[in-house]
Write a protein that holds these residues in place. Structure first.
Motif, short mmCIF file in Angstrom:
data_model
loop_
_atom_site.label_atom_id
_atom_site.label_comp_id
_atom_site.label_asym_id
_atom_site.label_seq_id
_atom_site.Cartn_x
_atom_site.Cartn_y
_atom_site.Cartn_z
N PRO A 30 0.82 -1.21 0.00
CA PRO A 30 0.00 0.00 0.00
C PRO A 30 0.86 1.26 0.00
O PRO A 30 1.91 1.30 0.63
CB PRO A 30 -0.77 -0.09 1.32
N ILE A 31 0.41 2.28 -0.72
CA ILE A 31 1.09 3.57 -0.73
C ILE A 31 1.24 4.05 0.71
O ILE A 31 0.30 3.96 1.50
CB ILE A 31 0.24 4.61 -1.52
N GLY A 32 2.43 4.53 1.04
CA GLY A 32 2.65 5.06 2.38
C GLY A 32 3.29 4.08 3.34
O GLY A 32 3.73 4.46 4.42
N MET A 33 3.33 2.80 2.95
CA MET A 33 3.91 1.80 3.85
C MET A 33 5.40 1.64 3.57
O MET A 33 5.84 1.71 2.43
CB MET A 33 3.20 0.45 3.66
N SER A 34 6.18 1.43 4.65
CA SER A 34 7.62 1.24 4.44
C SER A 34 7.89 -0.19 3.97
O SER A 34 7.09 -1.09 4.20
CB SER A 34 8.39 1.51 5.73
N MET A 35 9.04 -0.35 3.32
CA MET A 35 9.41 -1.68 2.82
C MET A 35 9.69 -2.64 3.98
O MET A 35 9.50 -3.84 3.84
CB MET A 35 10.63 -1.57 1.91
N LEU A 36 10.13 -2.10 5.10
CA LEU A 36 10.34 -2.95 6.28
C LEU A 36 9.01 -3.54 6.75
O LEU A 36 8.88 -4.75 6.96
CB LEU A 36 10.98 -2.13 7.41
N GLU A 37 8.03 -2.65 6.88
CA GLU A 37 6.71 -3.08 7.31
C GLU A 37 6.11 -4.08 6.32
O GLU A 37 5.53 -5.10 6.70
CB GLU A 37 5.82 -1.83 7.35
N ALA A 38 6.25 -3.76 5.04
CA ALA A 38 5.68 -4.62 4.00
C ALA A 38 6.32 -6.00 4.05
O ALA A 38 5.64 -7.02 3.92
CB ALA A 38 5.91 -3.98 2.63
N ALA A 39 7.64 -6.03 4.27
CA ALA A 39 8.33 -7.32 4.35
C ALA A 39 7.80 -8.11 5.54
O ALA A 39 7.46 -9.29 5.41
CB ALA A 39 9.84 -7.09 4.49
N HIS A 40 7.67 -7.46 6.67
CA HIS A 40 7.16 -8.14 7.86
C HIS A 40 5.76 -8.69 7.63
O HIS A 40 5.46 -9.82 7.99
CB HIS A 40 7.16 -7.20 9.06
N GLU A 41 4.92 -7.88 7.02
CA GLU A 41 3.53 -8.31 6.80
C GLU A 41 3.44 -9.52 5.88
O GLU A 41 2.46 -10.25 5.89
CB GLU A 41 2.71 -7.16 6.19
N ASN A 42 4.49 -9.70 5.07
CA ASN A 42 4.48 -10.81 4.12
C ASN A 42 5.46 -11.92 4.51
O ASN A 42 5.84 -12.74 3.68
CB ASN A 42 4.79 -10.29 2.72
N ASP A 43 5.87 -11.89 5.78
CA ASP A 43 6.79 -12.91 6.29
C ASP A 43 8.09 -13.00 5.49
O ASP A 43 8.62 -14.09 5.28
CB ASP A 43 6.12 -14.29 6.33
N ILE A 44 8.55 -11.85 5.03
CA ILE A 44 9.84 -11.83 4.35
C ILE A 44 10.87 -11.33 5.37
O ILE A 44 10.68 -10.29 5.99
CB ILE A 44 9.80 -10.89 3.12
N GLU A 45 11.92 -12.12 5.55
CA GLU A 45 12.93 -11.79 6.55
C GLU A 45 13.99 -10.89 5.95
O GLU A 45 14.80 -11.34 5.15
CB GLU A 45 13.62 -13.08 7.02
N LEU A 46 14.00 -9.63 6.33
CA LEU A 46 15.09 -8.77 5.88
C LEU A 46 16.35 -9.06 6.67
O LEU A 46 17.46 -8.83 6.20
CB LEU A 46 14.73 -7.29 6.05
N GLU A 47 16.17 -9.56 7.87
CA GLU A 47 17.32 -9.73 8.77
C GLU A 47 18.15 -10.96 8.42
O GLU A 47 19.31 -11.02 8.76
CB GLU A 47 16.85 -9.85 10.22
#
Ligand code: FES
Length: 149
Positions: free
Chosen positions: A23-40
């Motif tokens: 969604p417009i306005g959401m950070s890529m960190l948040e988006a990754a978390h919401e989709n179970d994508i591990e940035l870490e």
């Protein structure tokens, strides 16, 4: 009514791609978390130190570590992502000094590195591809020596 989104592709260290709608306005960190994508990166040193810490440290420290990252307050570099196309990199706002300082500490820094918590979805970024570095270093735990007990 439908929420406005852009499509974003995350590419992990094995070249595996994940396409998500952000969604417009959401950070890529948040988006990754919401989709179970591990940035870490689960196999990173950070993860191991966090595991260790959660077993051996006081509750106070434990709380900090359990957050896994600073959740967007520019106090870590675990959300490091690499913008794969310069064309998209150039569409981003310039990083603030605080972001540059944290990026300097990131593992595998590149010319198009950014912190995922500072990359906010906007229409021009539709189609952006972000590589997740093989490992990240969390400044919060860097240099930390677990106390023996
Ligand atoms: Fe810590 Fe982005 S989550 S700097």
């Amino acid at each position: 009514e439908k929420e406005e989104t852009i499509s974003v592709t995350f590419v992990d260290k094995d070249g595996e791609e994940q396409h998500i709608e952000v969604p417009i306005g959401m950070s890529m960190l948040e988006a990754a978390h919401e989709n179970d994508i591990e940035l870490e990166g689960k196999d990173s040193d950070t993860y191991l130190i966090q595991r260790f810490a959660s077993l051996h440290l006081s509750n106070f420290v434990l709380l900090g570590f359990n957050e896994r990252a600073c959740e967007g307050s520019l106090a870590c570099s675990t959300c490091h992502v690499i913008v794969m196309d310069m064309e998209y990199y150039n569409k981003l706002e310039d990083p603030a000094d605080e972001e540059n300082d944290m990026l300097d500490l990131a593992f595998g820094l590149t010319e198009t590195s950014r912190l995922g918590c500072q990359v906010i979805a906007k229409p021009e970024l539709d189609g952006i591809r972000l590589a997740i570095p093989a490992a990240t270093r969390n400044f919060a735990v860097d240099g930390y020596v677990p106390k023996p007990h």
